[in-house]
Design a protein around this motif. Sequence first.
Motif, PDB file in Angstrom:
ATOM      1  N   LYS A   8      78.114  53.335 105.945  1.00  0.00           N
ATOM      2  CA  LYS A   8      78.745  52.766 107.154  1.00  0.00           C
ATOM      3  C   LYS A   8      78.984  53.841 108.206  1.00  0.00           C
ATOM      4  CE  LYS A   8      81.099  48.965 104.957  1.00  0.00           C
ATOM      5  NZ  LYS A   8      82.322  48.695 104.229  1.00  0.00           N
ATOM      6  N   VAL A   9      79.273  55.062 107.746  1.00  0.00           N
ATOM      7  CA  VAL A   9      79.551  56.160 108.680  1.00  0.00           C
ATOM      8  C   VAL A   9      78.245  56.752 109.228  1.00  0.00           C
ATOM      9  CG1 VAL A   9      80.567  58.473 108.876  1.00  0.00           C
ATOM     10  CG2 VAL A   9      81.736  56.710 107.530  1.00  0.00           C
ATOM     11  N   ILE A  10      77.271  56.960 108.334  1.00  0.00           N
ATOM     12  CA  ILE A  10      76.055  57.693 108.743  1.00  0.00           C
ATOM     13  C   ILE A  10      75.079  56.820 109.540  1.00  0.00           C
ATOM     14  CG2 ILE A  10      74.113  59.107 107.910  1.00  0.00           C
ATOM     15  CD1 ILE A  10      75.826  59.736 105.432  1.00  0.00           C
ATOM     16  N   PHE A  11      75.056  55.512 109.252  1.00  0.00           N
ATOM     17  CA  PHE A  11      74.065  54.665 109.922  1.00  0.00           C
ATOM     18  C   PHE A  11      74.176  54.735 111.458  1.00  0.00           C
ATOM     19  CE2 PHE A  11      71.453  51.080 110.994  1.00  0.00           C
ATOM     20  CZ  PHE A  11      70.465  51.114 110.023  1.00  0.00           C
ATOM     21  N   PRO A  12      75.377  54.581 112.017  1.00  0.00           N
ATOM     22  CA  PRO A  12      75.469  54.678 113.492  1.00  0.00           C
ATOM     23  C   PRO A  12      75.076  56.058 114.020  1.00  0.00           C
ATOM     24  CG  PRO A  12      77.504  53.792 112.567  1.00  0.00           C
ATOM     25  CD  PRO A  12      76.684  54.266 111.420  1.00  0.00           C
ATOM     26  N   VAL A  13      75.323  57.109 113.213  1.00  0.00           N
ATOM     27  CA  VAL A  13      74.941  58.467 113.629  1.00  0.00           C
ATOM     28  C   VAL A  13      73.411  58.562 113.728  1.00  0.00           C
ATOM     29  CG1 VAL A  13      75.024  60.923 113.008  1.00  0.00           C
ATOM     30  CG2 VAL A  13      77.008  59.458 112.573  1.00  0.00           C
ATOM     31  N   ARG A  47      69.911  62.109 105.308  1.00  0.00           N
ATOM     32  CA  ARG A  47      71.269  61.978 104.725  1.00  0.00           C
ATOM     33  C   ARG A  47      71.538  60.516 104.363  1.00  0.00           C
ATOM     34  NH1 ARG A  47      74.260  62.843 101.597  1.00  0.00           N
ATOM     35  NH2 ARG A  47      76.514  63.013 101.729  1.00  0.00           N
ATOM     36  N   LEU A  48      71.128  59.630 105.282  1.00  0.00           N
ATOM     37  CA  LEU A  48      71.300  58.198 105.052  1.00  0.00           C
ATOM     38  C   LEU A  48      70.506  57.757 103.819  1.00  0.00           C
ATOM     39  CD1 LEU A  48      72.475  55.567 106.300  1.00  0.00           C
ATOM     40  CD2 LEU A  48      70.366  55.376 107.610  1.00  0.00           C
ATOM     41  N   ALA A  49      69.296  58.314 103.687  1.00  0.00           N
ATOM     42  CA  ALA A  49      68.442  57.971 102.549  1.00  0.00           C
ATOM     43  C   ALA A  49      69.083  58.401 101.233  1.00  0.00           C
ATOM     44  CB  ALA A  49      67.068  58.617 102.718  1.00  0.00           C
ATOM     45  N   GLU A  50      69.702  59.586 101.253  1.00  0.00           N
ATOM     46  CA  GLU A  50      70.346  60.107 100.032  1.00  0.00           C
ATOM     47  C   GLU A  50      71.427  59.163  99.503  1.00  0.00           C
ATOM     48  OE1 GLU A  50      72.055  63.991 100.644  1.00  0.00           O
ATOM     49  OE2 GLU A  50      70.129  64.742 101.394  1.00  0.00           O
ATOM     50  N   VAL A  85      64.798  66.709 115.236  1.00  0.00           N
ATOM     51  CA  VAL A  85      65.436  67.423 114.112  1.00  0.00           C
ATOM     52  C   VAL A  85      66.717  66.698 113.692  1.00  0.00           C
ATOM     53  CG1 VAL A  85      66.674  69.545 113.485  1.00  0.00           C
ATOM     54  CG2 VAL A  85      64.452  69.691 114.603  1.00  0.00           C
ATOM     55  N   VAL A  86      67.530  66.332 114.689  1.00  0.00           N
ATOM     56  CA  VAL A  86      68.813  65.675 114.394  1.00  0.00           C
ATOM     57  C   VAL A  86      68.567  64.293 113.781  1.00  0.00           C
ATOM     58  CG1 VAL A  86      70.978  64.829 115.392  1.00  0.00           C
ATOM     59  CG2 VAL A  86      69.966  66.948 116.243  1.00  0.00           C
TER      60      VAL A  86
END
Lengths: 136, 69
Positions: free
Chosen positions: A115-120, A85-88, A77-78
Amino acid sequence: VALSLKGDIMNRLIKSCVALVALASLAACATGLNLSPRERVVDLVARYAILQEVAIEAVRSPSVDADTKRAIRAADVVAVASIERLAEVSRGCARDSEGRIVLEEADQCQPDRIKVIFPVALAAIGSLQTALAQEE
Amino acid sequence: MEASAALKILAVIAQGFALGEKLVPLFDRVKKLYEDYQNPDRPDVTLASFDAELEAMRKRSAEIQNSGT
């Protein structure tokens, strides 16, 4: 005996698949390709698909315990939410007609957010990998 | 060994092969992506294929959430 053997085989199978994915991920990083954010997301989803197929088998398997199945579902799910979100924020970051990567800030291209979301997203995928590798 | 035990082991082996059959095309897909990425003439990923990949991911996720419950 047969049931414990079945559990053992399933466990080994899942772990060897997880190891393969880890190797594939490392090999991909080693190539150091210059990808556009949109291409990077497609690449991430293609690799995540391999993990998801292993996860589908694991949640179906009677030899995988309920706690591990819950951990697998939660991790998926996460991971999916962070990839969405990254796709958006990257679907608008494409290449121009000459193949150059365009990274101009727009509605659907936000390099700073990427840059922020990719590592997440990578960390969330790592959580699924960990959940799949859990001992029975 | 009992016949039922042998059947169960055969079922697990079959399960392993079924998973293998699903995974091989996915590994091929990743390999193909890298070949495309290394080709200077390749077109950019289209929005249609981008969205198709995401949709496939959502379907697999739904399967994870709903299988074996």
